[in-house]
Design an enzyme around this catalytic site. Structure first.
Site, PDB file in Angstrom:
ATOM      1  CG  ASP A  23      24.898 -12.774  13.932  1.00 43.27           C
ATOM      2  OD1 ASP A  23      25.466 -13.777  14.338  1.00 43.27           O
ATOM      3  OD2 ASP A  23      24.274 -11.892  14.713  1.00 43.27           O
ATOM      4  CG  HIS A  40      32.427 -20.085  12.048  1.00 47.82           C
ATOM      5  ND1 HIS A  40      31.562 -18.991  12.071  1.00 47.82           N
ATOM      6  CD2 HIS A  40      32.735 -20.322  13.445  1.00 47.82           C
ATOM      7  CE1 HIS A  40      31.314 -18.651  13.580  1.00 47.82           C
ATOM      8  NE2 HIS A  40      32.119 -19.501  14.284  1.00 47.82           N
ATOM      9  NE  ARG A  74      32.112 -14.789  18.327  1.00 46.85           N
ATOM     10  CZ  ARG A  74      30.939 -15.286  17.526  1.00 46.85           C
ATOM     11  NH1 ARG A  74      31.015 -16.524  17.012  1.00 46.85           N
ATOM     12  NH2 ARG A  74      30.251 -14.636  17.292  1.00 46.85           N
ATOM     13  CG  LEU A 134      32.577  -6.794  -5.523  1.00 48.36           C
ATOM     14  CD1 LEU A 134      31.225  -6.121  -5.363  1.00 48.36           C
ATOM     15  CD2 LEU A 134      32.345  -8.275  -4.952  1.00 48.36           C
TER      16      LEU A 134
HETATM   17  C1  FPP Z   1      28.711 -14.717  13.019  1.00 45.75           C
HETATM   18  O1  FPP Z   1      28.068 -15.968  13.221  1.00 45.75           O
HETATM   19  C2  FPP Z   1      29.799 -14.757  12.195  1.00 45.75           C
HETATM   20  C3  FPP Z   1      31.313 -14.599  12.578  1.00 45.75           C
HETATM   21  C4  FPP Z   1      31.694 -14.190  13.927  1.00 45.75           C
HETATM   22  C5  FPP Z   1      32.407 -14.790  11.776  1.00 45.75           C
HETATM   23  C6  FPP Z   1      31.944 -14.630  10.270  1.00 45.75           C
HETATM   24  C7  FPP Z   1      33.104 -15.407   9.347  1.00 45.75           C
HETATM   25  C8  FPP Z   1      32.381 -16.216   8.302  1.00 45.75           C
HETATM   26  C9  FPP Z   1      30.993 -15.866   7.637  1.00 45.75           C
HETATM   27  C10 FPP Z   1      33.448 -17.046   7.667  1.00 45.75           C
HETATM   28  C11 FPP Z   1      33.760 -16.607   6.178  1.00 45.75           C
HETATM   29  C12 FPP Z   1      34.475 -15.264   6.178  1.00 45.75           C
HETATM   30  C13 FPP Z   1      35.583 -14.810   5.384  1.00 45.75           C
HETATM   31  C14 FPP Z   1      36.039 -13.520   5.133  1.00 45.75           C
HETATM   32  C15 FPP Z   1      36.063 -16.121   4.948  1.00 45.75           C
HETATM   33  P1  FPP Z   1      28.063 -16.272  14.893  1.00 45.75           P
HETATM   34  O2  FPP Z   1      29.212 -17.143  15.073  1.00 45.75           O
HETATM   35  O3  FPP Z   1      27.861 -15.246  15.555  1.00 45.75           O
HETATM   36  O4  FPP Z   1      26.479 -17.167  14.564  1.00 45.75           O
HETATM   37  P2  FPP Z   1      25.572 -17.051  16.131  1.00 45.75           P
HETATM   38  O5  FPP Z   1      25.397 -15.772  16.420  1.00 45.75           O
HETATM   39  O6  FPP Z   1      24.466 -17.931  15.551  1.00 45.75           O
HETATM   40  O7  FPP Z   1      26.446 -17.864  17.125  1.00 45.75           O
END
Ligand code: FPP
Length: 250
Positions: A23, A40, A74, A134
């Site tokens: 997150d 992201h 979203r 892994l």
């Molecule tokens: C949360 O940050 C993150 C996500 C909803 C997506 C997770 C995805 C990645 C880390 C990209 C890589 C993953 C793979 C499998 C390649 P947020 O957008 O909720 O952050 P915020 O709470 O600060 O808005």
């Protein structure tokens, strides 16, 4: 930590299964005046670092919360950007992961997902299925409640007699069938929620929240989480005295 020094890896108890709620990508980007998508992308790059660190530390199973069933709500542009990132990782990085001995698993539902993406997931699973270093278990289009409902539906379809239903049988109907429960659940970015992640499986997991945003959660941050985990006293509902007496049993 002793005198501000981190203990060596050999003194740590390394969890068998670490699960991460990645997150803070959006806030990481905002802090830098960048669009959320940039966060992201940085998050995806960081995943590479954390996978390498998990291999280095000898963690056998790593589950990552990549996309929840709720994330579809979203903004369209953001969802599209995320799908693009997943597709790129699946097309390009999977071969590198394969070379590294990573076995890819998926939990969640692939129905309704872009067919190219779901084909990419299936190919990645097939390509890496014999790897042993892994297990990278990717929660994609995953929701804990949906997983439980899905399991109950399948049990009803199988006409499972109620008296045969125990925890072990229930486990076998979950997407995580065959994997041990997570020992440690990490959540980055300072939030203290479980957010529909492994709600059955994490019943006795140790929770490690950290204020660090996911793109900055690097090897040293994972090490700190392992040090913290090693200091926990896991009682599984029992008392300290019971745990101590078991430890002395032959
Ligand atoms: C949360 O940050 C993150 C996500 C909803 C997506 C997770 C995805 C990645 C880390 C990209 C890589 C993953 C793979 C499998 C390649 P947020 O957008 O909720 O952050 P915020 O709470 O600060 O808005």
């Amino acid at each position: 930590m002793v005198n501000g020094k981190m203990p060596p890896l050999s003194e740590l108890s390394v969890p068998q299964h670490v699960a991460i709620i990645m997150d803070g990508n959006g806030r990481w980007a905002k802090q830098r005046g960048l669009p959320r998508q940039a966060g992201h992308r940085a998050g995806a790059e960081n995943l590479r670092r954390v996978i390498n660190a998990a291999v280095e530390f000898g963690i056998p199973i790593l589950t990552i919360y990549a996309f929840s069933t709720e994330n579809w709500d979203r903004p369209k542009l953001e969802v599209r950007a995320l799908m693009k990132i997943f597709a790129r990782v699946l097309n390009q990085e999977v071969y590198e992961l394969h070379e590294q001995g990573v076995c890819i698993h998926h939990i969640g539902e692939l129905e309704g997902v872009d067919p190219k993406l779901s084909a990419g997931v299936r190919n990645a699973i097939e390509l890496t299925k014999d790897n042993k270093r892994l297990i990278l278990n990717v929660a994609f289009n995953y929701g804990g409640r949906r997983e439980i409902l899905h399991a109950v539906r399948r049990m009803l379809e199988d006409n499972l007699p109620p008296e045969q239903l125990d925890e072990q049988t229930f486990d076998s109907y979950l997407f995580t069938n065959g994997l041990p429960d997570p020992d440690l659940v990490i959540r980055t970015s300072g939030e203290l929620r479980i957010s529909n992640f492994l709600i059955w499986q994490a019943a006795y997991a140790e929770f490690y929240p950290t204020p660090t945003y996911w793109p900055d959660f690097d090897r040293d941050e994972l090490y700190k989480a392992l040090v913290d985990y090693s200091s926990r006293n896991r009682r599984f509902g029992r008392t300290d005295a019971q745990i101590a007496s078991q430890a002395t049993l032959p």
